[in-house]
Design a protein around this motif. Structure first.
Motif, PDB file in Angstrom:
ATOM      1  N   ILE A  66     -78.354 -70.930   8.342  1.00 24.56           N
ATOM      2  CA  ILE A  66     -77.053 -70.249   8.318  1.00 24.56           C
ATOM      3  C   ILE A  66     -76.422 -70.349   6.938  1.00 24.56           C
ATOM      4  N   LEU A  67     -76.395 -71.555   6.385  1.00 24.15           N
ATOM      5  CA  LEU A  67     -75.728 -71.768   5.098  1.00 24.15           C
ATOM      6  C   LEU A  67     -76.471 -71.088   3.956  1.00 24.15           C
ATOM      7  N   ASP A  68     -77.799 -71.072   3.994  1.00 21.93           N
ATOM      8  CA  ASP A  68     -78.555 -70.336   2.975  1.00 21.93           C
ATOM      9  C   ASP A  68     -78.194 -68.857   2.990  1.00 21.93           C
ATOM     10  N   LYS A  69     -78.058 -68.286   4.177  1.00 20.43           N
ATOM     11  CA  LYS A  69     -77.663 -66.871   4.289  1.00 20.43           C
ATOM     12  C   LYS A  69     -76.256 -66.654   3.754  1.00 20.43           C
ATOM     13  N   LEU A  70     -75.361 -67.605   4.011  1.00 22.34           N
ATOM     14  CA  LEU A  70     -73.994 -67.486   3.489  1.00 22.34           C
ATOM     15  C   LEU A  70     -73.965 -67.602   1.970  1.00 22.34           C
ATOM     16  N   VAL A  71     -74.860 -68.407   1.400  1.00 20.40           N
ATOM     17  CA  VAL A  71     -74.982 -68.487  -0.062  1.00 20.40           C
ATOM     18  C   VAL A  71     -75.510 -67.154  -0.598  1.00 20.40           C
ATOM     19  N   ASP A  72     -76.547 -66.609   0.045  1.00 15.58           N
ATOM     20  CA  ASP A  72     -77.114 -65.324  -0.376  1.00 15.58           C
ATOM     21  C   ASP A  72     -76.065 -64.212  -0.363  1.00 15.58           C
ATOM     22  N   LYS A  73     -75.170 -64.251   0.629  1.00 14.71           N
ATOM     23  CA  LYS A  73     -74.110 -63.244   0.742  1.00 14.71           C
ATOM     24  C   LYS A  73     -72.898 -63.577  -0.127  1.00 14.71           C
ATOM     25  N   LYS A  74     -72.991 -64.698  -0.848  1.00 12.89           N
ATOM     26  CA  LYS A  74     -71.926 -65.174  -1.734  1.00 12.89           C
ATOM     27  C   LYS A  74     -70.622 -65.488  -0.990  1.00 12.89           C
ATOM     28  N   ILE A  75     -70.755 -65.835   0.285  1.00 16.32           N
ATOM     29  CA  ILE A  75     -69.597 -66.276   1.067  1.00 16.32           C
ATOM     30  C   ILE A  75     -69.278 -67.726   0.740  1.00 16.32           C
ATOM     31  N   ILE A  76     -70.331 -68.530   0.538  1.00 14.71           N
ATOM     32  CA  ILE A  76     -70.156 -69.877   0.007  1.00 14.71           C
ATOM     33  C   ILE A  76     -71.012 -69.981  -1.241  1.00 14.71           C
ATOM     34  N   SER A  77     -70.660 -70.878  -2.133  1.00 20.30           N
ATOM     35  CA  SER A  77     -71.421 -70.980  -3.377  1.00 20.30           C
ATOM     36  C   SER A  77     -72.353 -72.180  -3.415  1.00 20.30           C
ATOM     37  N   ASN A  78     -72.083 -73.198  -2.600  1.00 19.11           N
ATOM     38  CA  ASN A  78     -72.929 -74.383  -2.635  1.00 19.11           C
ATOM     39  C   ASN A  78     -72.688 -75.194  -1.370  1.00 19.11           C
ATOM     40  N   TYR A  79     -73.660 -76.012  -0.995  1.00 24.39           N
ATOM     41  CA  TYR A  79     -73.497 -76.883   0.158  1.00 24.39           C
ATOM     42  C   TYR A  79     -74.562 -77.971   0.137  1.00 24.39           C
ATOM     43  N   PHE A  80     -74.324 -79.007   0.924  1.00 20.54           N
ATOM     44  CA  PHE A  80     -75.374 -79.960   1.269  1.00 20.54           C
ATOM     45  C   PHE A  80     -75.040 -80.563   2.622  1.00 20.54           C
ATOM     46  N   LEU A  81     -76.075 -81.041   3.293  1.00 20.67           N
ATOM     47  CA  LEU A  81     -75.943 -81.644   4.611  1.00 20.67           C
ATOM     48  C   LEU A  81     -76.434 -83.080   4.574  1.00 20.67           C
ATOM     49  N   LEU A  82     -75.809 -83.925   5.369  1.00 20.67           N
ATOM     50  CA  LEU A  82     -76.262 -85.303   5.538  1.00 20.67           C
ATOM     51  C   LEU A  82     -76.336 -85.614   7.023  1.00 20.67           C
ATOM     52  N   LYS A  83     -77.419 -86.241   7.426  1.00 21.48           N
ATOM     53  CA  LYS A  83     -77.545 -86.682   8.813  1.00 21.48           C
ATOM     54  C   LYS A  83     -76.990 -88.094   8.934  1.00 21.48           C
TER      55      LYS A  83
END
Length: 171
Positions: A27-44
């Motif tokens: 989901i987040l990769d797609k949002l980056v591709d659409k330039k809705i978000i610019s960066n992210y990371f996840l932690l378990k």
């Protein structure tokens, strides 16, 4: 709309955490591709099961997800916290109402009911207030706390609806 395959059967909570983690990455990769978000990371296991840190325009967001898996092991119940009634989940749900309202901006819970078949409404995406309302006998320290799965499943959604709810929650 985001389309990702629904898992068929999940054998344990850690496996479901991995599935949701991979789903969030997609989901987040797609949002980056659409330039809705610019960066992210996840932690378990960063306080709750998954933590997402997002850069959205000039804002920085932190979102947390706690995951529960029901396989019929307890009669209509799924545990949270530990057997002594301790842990981050219990501490969270014992916050005052104004603090819970604040926490709802950052935290969601997911329940997956593996007693139901793939393609059915077997997921619940819920906030802290519904978590408290569905706690059997209330939330207390000193006891094993359980959610009443029947109450939660009154709000059940499909996999595709869960994906949309996750996307909305993240951004």
């Amino acid at each position: 709309m985001i389309k990702l395959p629904e898992p068929d059967y999940v054998s344990n909570e850690d496996e479901f955490i991995d599935i949701i983690h991979s789903t969030l990455v997609n989901i987040l990769d797609k949002l980056v591709d659409k330039k809705i978000i610019s960066n992210y990371f996840l932690l378990k296991k960063f306080g709750l099961d998954i933590a997402a840190f997002l850069e959205v325009g000039d804002k920085y967001l932190a979102k947390f997800i706690e995951i529960k898996l029901y396989k019929g092991q307890r009669q209509n119940g799924v545990g949270f916290g530990d057997k002594r009634g301790e842990g981050n989940q219990v501490e969270l749900l014992l916050l005052t109402q104004d603090k819970l309202f604040l926490a709802d901006n950052f935290i969601r819970w997911i329940l997956a009911d593996m007693t139901k078949q793939r393609g059915t409404k077997r997921y619940v995406f819920f906030n802290n207030n519904l978590a408290i309302e569905s706690a059997m006998g209330g939330v207390k320290k000193g006891k094993q706390n359980n959610f009443n799965v029947r109450i939660l499943l009154e709000n059940a959604i499909t996999w595709n609806q869960l994906l949309e709810e996750l996307k909305r929650f993240l951004i």
